[in-house]
Design a protein around this motif. Structure first.
Motif, PDB file in Angstrom:
ATOM      1  N   THR A  79       0.719  -1.322  -0.117  1.00  0.00           N
ATOM      2  CA  THR A  79       0.071  -0.032   0.196  1.00  0.00           C
ATOM      3  C   THR A  79       0.724   1.325  -0.214  1.00  0.00           C
ATOM      4  O   THR A  79       0.472   2.534  -0.711  1.00  0.00           O
ATOM      5  CB  THR A  79      -1.258   0.096   0.998  1.00  0.00           C
ATOM      6  OG1 THR A  79      -1.335  -1.046   1.325  1.00  0.00           O
ATOM      7  CG2 THR A  79      -2.287   0.970   0.702  1.00  0.00           C
ATOM      8  N   VAL A  80       2.188   0.902   1.353  1.00  0.00           N
ATOM      9  CA  VAL A  80       2.925   2.483   0.449  1.00  0.00           C
ATOM     10  C   VAL A  80       4.075   2.660   0.499  1.00  0.00           C
ATOM     11  O   VAL A  80       4.620   2.991  -0.147  1.00  0.00           O
ATOM     12  CB  VAL A  80       3.011   2.681   2.756  1.00  0.00           C
ATOM     13  CG1 VAL A  80       1.569   3.108   3.304  1.00  0.00           C
ATOM     14  CG2 VAL A  80       3.990   1.695   3.150  1.00  0.00           C
ATOM     15  N   GLY A  81       3.942   2.001  -0.818  1.00  0.00           N
ATOM     16  CA  GLY A  81       5.570   1.126  -1.998  1.00  0.00           C
ATOM     17  C   GLY A  81       6.875   1.367  -0.907  1.00  0.00           C
ATOM     18  O   GLY A  81       7.130   1.119  -1.893  1.00  0.00           O
ATOM     19  N   VAL A  82       6.260   0.172   0.034  1.00  0.00           N
ATOM     20  CA  VAL A  82       8.093  -0.027   0.237  1.00  0.00           C
ATOM     21  C   VAL A  82       8.109  -1.844   0.168  1.00  0.00           C
ATOM     22  O   VAL A  82       7.448  -2.105   0.520  1.00  0.00           O
ATOM     23  CB  VAL A  82       7.559   0.007   2.211  1.00  0.00           C
ATOM     24  CG1 VAL A  82       9.250  -0.258   2.426  1.00  0.00           C
ATOM     25  CG2 VAL A  82       7.380   1.518   2.557  1.00  0.00           C
ATOM     26  N   ARG A  83       9.352  -1.589  -0.505  1.00  0.00           N
ATOM     27  CA  ARG A  83       9.286  -3.934  -0.327  1.00  0.00           C
ATOM     28  C   ARG A  83      10.145  -3.935   0.624  1.00  0.00           C
ATOM     29  O   ARG A  83      10.866  -3.517   1.575  1.00  0.00           O
ATOM     30  CB  ARG A  83      10.616  -2.943  -1.041  1.00  0.00           C
ATOM     31  CG  ARG A  83      11.317  -4.768  -2.359  1.00  0.00           C
ATOM     32  CD  ARG A  83      12.324  -4.475  -3.419  1.00  0.00           C
ATOM     33  NE  ARG A  83      13.648  -3.596  -2.579  1.00  0.00           N
ATOM     34  CZ  ARG A  83      14.393  -4.081  -1.805  1.00  0.00           C
ATOM     35  NH1 ARG A  83      14.757  -5.285  -1.612  1.00  0.00           N
ATOM     36  NH2 ARG A  83      15.771  -2.984  -1.356  1.00  0.00           N
ATOM     37  N   VAL A  84       9.425  -5.186   1.278  1.00  0.00           N
ATOM     38  CA  VAL A  84      10.179  -6.120   2.340  1.00  0.00           C
ATOM     39  C   VAL A  84      11.785  -6.554   1.842  1.00  0.00           C
ATOM     40  O   VAL A  84      11.536  -7.206   1.361  1.00  0.00           O
ATOM     41  CB  VAL A  84       8.965  -7.213   2.673  1.00  0.00           C
ATOM     42  CG1 VAL A  84       9.166  -7.880   4.381  1.00  0.00           C
ATOM     43  CG2 VAL A  84       7.759  -6.741   2.210  1.00  0.00           C
ATOM     44  N   ASP A  85      12.228  -6.102   2.924  1.00  0.00           N
ATOM     45  CA  ASP A  85      14.030  -6.917   2.488  1.00  0.00           C
ATOM     46  C   ASP A  85      13.846  -7.406   3.585  1.00  0.00           C
ATOM     47  O   ASP A  85      15.205  -8.306   3.754  1.00  0.00           O
ATOM     48  CB  ASP A  85      14.565  -5.860   1.958  1.00  0.00           C
ATOM     49  CG  ASP A  85      15.067  -5.119   3.805  1.00  0.00           C
ATOM     50  OD1 ASP A  85      14.389  -4.891   4.849  1.00  0.00           O
ATOM     51  OD2 ASP A  85      15.960  -3.805   3.095  1.00  0.00           O
ATOM     52  N   CYS A  86      12.948  -8.018   4.688  1.00  0.00           N
ATOM     53  CA  CYS A  86      13.830  -8.293   5.770  1.00  0.00           C
ATOM     54  C   CYS A  86      13.676 -10.419   5.364  1.00  0.00           C
ATOM     55  O   CYS A  86      14.917 -10.544   6.235  1.00  0.00           O
ATOM     56  CB  CYS A  86      12.526  -8.772   6.370  1.00  0.00           C
ATOM     57  SG  CYS A  86      12.047  -7.140   7.522  1.00  0.00           S
ATOM     58  N   PHE A  87      13.189 -10.630   4.688  1.00  0.00           N
ATOM     59  CA  PHE A  87      13.903 -12.651   3.902  1.00  0.00           C
ATOM     60  C   PHE A  87      15.147 -12.676   2.855  1.00  0.00           C
ATOM     61  O   PHE A  87      15.332 -13.795   2.946  1.00  0.00           O
ATOM     62  CB  PHE A  87      12.619 -12.859   3.450  1.00  0.00           C
ATOM     63  CG  PHE A  87      11.512 -12.279   4.347  1.00  0.00           C
ATOM     64  CD1 PHE A  87      11.159 -13.000   5.634  1.00  0.00           C
ATOM     65  CD2 PHE A  87      10.641 -11.135   4.161  1.00  0.00           C
ATOM     66  CE1 PHE A  87      10.361 -13.034   6.563  1.00  0.00           C
ATOM     67  CE2 PHE A  87       9.053 -11.774   5.483  1.00  0.00           C
ATOM     68  CZ  PHE A  87       9.401 -11.914   6.573  1.00  0.00           C
TER      69      PHE A  87
END
Lengths: 114, 264
Positions: free
Chosen positions: A74-82
């Motif tokens: 929704t906010v256009g942020v990439r999940v880089d946790c994984f």
């Protein structure tokens, strides 16, 4: 994310690994060992019905497969946790807070190391 | 009196020098100079340390590094220039460049010994880290990293006199045959290092290198507790610390003796 940052700082900086909620229930502050047990973004579940997770307030937190993505997309942020974190550890010892509490108590008192 | 532009700056300069030279200013400057090392030294109550019995460690054995690297998902890249290591074996001449063991005796000059992060009392890596990604834990004194904060500047690698830090030039998952789901991997672009198995200590355990050693050549304990086994061993045997003259205060001790002189 605020909670994750808080837990990360508690665990990594201060070695405080146990979270006690308002019901007095204890949880290990761990993404891989606790959070991902329900909110698993890395697991490919066959049956979507088994992924629905109900919060204490009775609201559905959404499909667990996309739990993190719900907000991030929704906010256009990439999940880089994984890139670093793997999926749920699935260890038999998982959630064994008694062990962790004993360990914390041992760490407090000096002279317990042989 | 009318001041010229030149005079104005001259008087202004003198006033500034007098103001800065005040007692308060000098005290503040002195404090900020002394603060980092004092702050670090005063933090630790329990201080974890490791003793390596040089006479027991077997040549060719890599049990300690194998156990550590599997548990912490430390990659094994084929190209040595991309090498990542938390604990590894090194010849005494490389560990202690000031000492010539072939002449002076003590540690057997031909046998490799484990090298790892020394978890210094006054760690240079912590002082240079611009993001506080590397820090010294208050309890236990373990020098640890918060990989989330590491920007990969490698100042810490330049600062560490022991070469205990490795940079991930490549994605570490490329160099892993199997990922241990109990521990995260790192990603390309961050530095990593030994954490004294902090996650095991939290459960009341011991570091994996200590547990996995088939010769029981390592002793782990609290250096600040005079009753600990570690302190008794250190009191009874001559020991060395790597480049202690640099003032880093290493917490890893090597018993300075040869197997010929008998075991503990």
């Amino acid at each position: 994310m605020t909670l994750l940052y808080q837990w990360r700082n508690d665990v990594v900086r201060n070695g405080n690994r146990v979270y006690v909620n308002s019901d007095g229930k204890s949880f290990e502050k761990s993404l891989q060992r606790t959070c991902l047990g329900c909110h698993d973004n890395t697991r490919n579940l066959q049956n979507d019905t088994q992924t629905a997770h109900t919060t204490r307030a009775g609201q559905n937190s959404g499909d667990a497969k996309t739990f993190c993505q719900n907000c991030h997309e929704t906010v256009g942020v990439r999940v880089d946790c994984f890139q670093c974190h793997t999926g749920h550890a699935g260890n038999a010892d998982h959630g064994n807070i008694k062990t962790l509490k004993n360990a914390a108590a041992r760490a407090q008192g000096r002279g317990t190391l042989k | 009196m009318k001041l010229s532009r030149k005079q104005f700056f001259q008087w202004g300069g003198i006033a500034a020098i007098l103001g800065l030279g005040g007692k308060k200013t000098l005290q503040a400057l002195a404090l900020s100079e002394a603060a980092p090392s004092q702050r670090i030294a005063n933090q630790t109550q329990v201080r974890y340390a490791l003793v390596i019995d040089s006479s027991k460690c077997k040549e060719g054995c890599t049990s300690c590094s194998d156990a550590c690297h599997v548990a912490h998902n430390v990659p094994n890249h084929e190209d040595k220039s991309n090498e990542v290591k938390w604990i590894w074996k090194e010849k005494p001449a490389a560990l202690f460049p000031e000492i010539d063991f072939t002449v002076q005796g003590g540690i057997n000059a031909n046998r490799s010994l484990p090298a790892l992060c020394n978890h210094c009392e006054n760690p240079p890596c912590v002082r240079v880290c611009p993001t506080q990604a590397t820090f010294k834990r208050r309890e236990g004194g373990i020098v640890m990293m918060d990989y989330h904060r590491c920007i990969g500047c490698r100042f810490c690698m330049a600062a560490c006199p022991y070469g205990s830090r490795s940079f991930n030039y490549r994605n570490p998952r490329e160099g892993l045959a199997k990922i241990n789901p109990e521990y995260p991997t790192r990603k390309a672009g961050v530095v990593e290092k030994c954490n004294f198995c902090e996650e095991e200590l939290a459960k009341g355990g011991q570091p994996r290198c200590v547990k996995s050693c088939p010769e029981n050549a390592m002793i782990f304990g609290d250096l600040n507790n005079p009753g600990s086994k570690l302190r008794k061993v250190l009191a009874a045997n001559p020991s060395l610390r790597r480049q202690a003259s640099l003032g880093t205060g290493p917490s890893v001790f090597y018993l300075n003796r040869n197997s010929d002189r008998g075991a503990l």
